[in-house]
Design an enzyme around this catalytic site. Structure first.
Site, PDB file in Angstrom:
ATOM      1  N   VAL A   1      59.950 -16.190  -3.983  1.00 28.96           N
ATOM      2  CA  VAL A   1      60.338 -15.252  -2.935  1.00 28.96           C
ATOM      3  C   VAL A   1      61.618 -15.765  -2.300  1.00 28.96           C
ATOM      4  CG1 VAL A   1      58.062 -14.306  -2.483  1.00 28.96           C
ATOM      5  CG2 VAL A   1      58.765 -16.367  -1.299  1.00 28.96           C
ATOM      6  N   CYS A   2      62.501 -14.822  -2.003  1.00 28.41           N
ATOM      7  CA  CYS A   2      63.778 -15.125  -1.373  1.00 28.41           C
ATOM      8  C   CYS A   2      64.530 -16.182  -2.185  1.00 28.41           C
ATOM      9  CB  CYS A   2      63.548 -15.555   0.073  1.00 28.41           C
ATOM     10  SG  CYS A   2      65.024 -15.470   1.108  1.00 28.41           S
ATOM     11  N   VAL A   3      65.003 -17.249  -1.555  1.00 26.60           N
ATOM     12  CA  VAL A   3      65.819 -18.231  -2.261  1.00 26.60           C
ATOM     13  C   VAL A   3      64.985 -19.218  -3.060  1.00 26.60           C
ATOM     14  CG1 VAL A   3      67.720 -18.010  -0.630  1.00 26.60           C
ATOM     15  CG2 VAL A   3      65.969 -19.753  -0.247  1.00 26.60           C
TER      16      VAL A   3
END
Length: 330
Positions: A117-119
């Site tokens: 998730v995300c970075v």
């Protein structure tokens, strides 16, 4: 629907983004509640030791198990969150600690499904888990991901991307969208929709950073409107004229029109069309169904009607929408 427990291991490390860690468990716990435990996830937070981990928000989180413990277990889903450092005014850089990368790579070998998730995608990439795959990450660090890992096909537009058994999500709140997609894959769209309703989220934003969805639950104050909305979704392939909706609600056509305008800010016909476009979107994103089949399933009547509705509401055609936002199945 399987009742087997699915172990979700979430990787913890100092500086990890808090919502990346706490968002997905909320989705999985609601899945259990909405199905009466028929859909059963068990979430375990894993870290190097059992000492508290300080997140990017300064909130400390206690791990459930160590990485060594996790490696000895049968992992259904490995979920890798991310962290960033501020490198300038309004600028951030994704971090990928080598020790964490090694742990992620080892745990991935024991997992049926790998997600970030995300970075967190930067950690997967550093572990070599995204080589030759299409992936996404937060828009602000996508150029960094592409520059540091040229073997990864980076696409910063989608909310999430699935490439085989590897899923990557975009911005921090996209962890909820990604988690809902995992629930849909495991237990079906209906379960995911029920969980989304509890979260007051969009019906589905599976592959578009642009929020093409209509709101799942517009604010309402009456049980009658709630019943009408659910009636529309349950019978989306039927005619659903104003007269049909009025008959279902046991009111006049004029009254049902007043109800929709007052509670939902649109006419009954406009709401039905928006709901049909939403369901058609999901079909285009997640299935290989022909346009004719989607027309029949969603109650559009003709392909021309479907095309006009997409042009009016999304400023695109169904074919172009599928080409751009169809999730990669591997």
């Amino acid at each position: 629907m399987s009742t087997a427990e699915r172990l979700v291991v979430i990787v913890l490390f100092d500086g990890v983004d808090l919502l990346d860690v706490t968002g997905p468990p909320e989705v999985f716990s609601l899945t259990r509640r909405e199905t009466g435990a028929a859909a059963d996830y068990r979430v375990a937070l894993a870290a190097e030791t059992l000492d508290p981990v300080t997140t990017s928000a300064g909130v400390r989180v206690l791990p459930d198990i160590t990485f060594d413990d996790a490696a000895a277990r049968r992992i259904d889903t490995l979920l890798v969150p991310g962290s960033v450092e501020v490198v300038g005014r309004g600028q951030v850089r994704a971090l990928a600690d080598e020790a964490v990368v090694r742990r992620v790579k080892a745990l991935a070998g024991a997992a049926r499904r790998i997600t970030s998730v995300c970075v967190g995608a930067h950690l997967l990439a550093a572990a070599g888990l995204l080589d030759g795959r299409r992936a996404t990450t937060h828009w602000s660090t996508a150029p960094q991901l592409a520059a540091e890992h040229p073997s990864v096909e980076v696409d910063a537009d989608p909310i999430f991307i699935r490439d085989g058994d590897v899923w990557t999500g975009a911005g921090i709140s996209a962890c909820l969208d990604l988690s809902l997609a995992l629930v849909a894959e495991d237990f079906g769209e209906d379960v995911a929709l029920r969980v989304a309703r509890q979260l007051v989220m969009y019906l589905k934003r599976p592959s578009g950073q642009s929020q093409f969805s209509v709101p799942l639950e517009p604010v309402s104050t009456t049980r009658r409107v709630e019943d009408l909305r659910h009636h529309i979704m349950r019978n989306i392939g039927d005619r659903l004229t104003v007269a049909d909706l009025a008959a279902h609600a046991h009111v006049s056509e004029r009254q049902v029109t007043r109800i929709f305008k007052a509670e939902l800010g649109m006419t009954p016909s406009a709401y039905v069309e928006a709901a049909r476009v939403e369901v058609a979107r999901n079909q285009l994103e997640s299935t290989d169904a022909t346009l004719e089949r989607i027309v029949s399933h969603c109650g559009f009547g003709t392909t021309d009607t479907l095309v006009r509705a997409f042009r009016r509401r999304l400023d695109t055609t169904p074919t172009e929408y599928r080409r751009r936002f169809r999730a990669t199945a591997g």
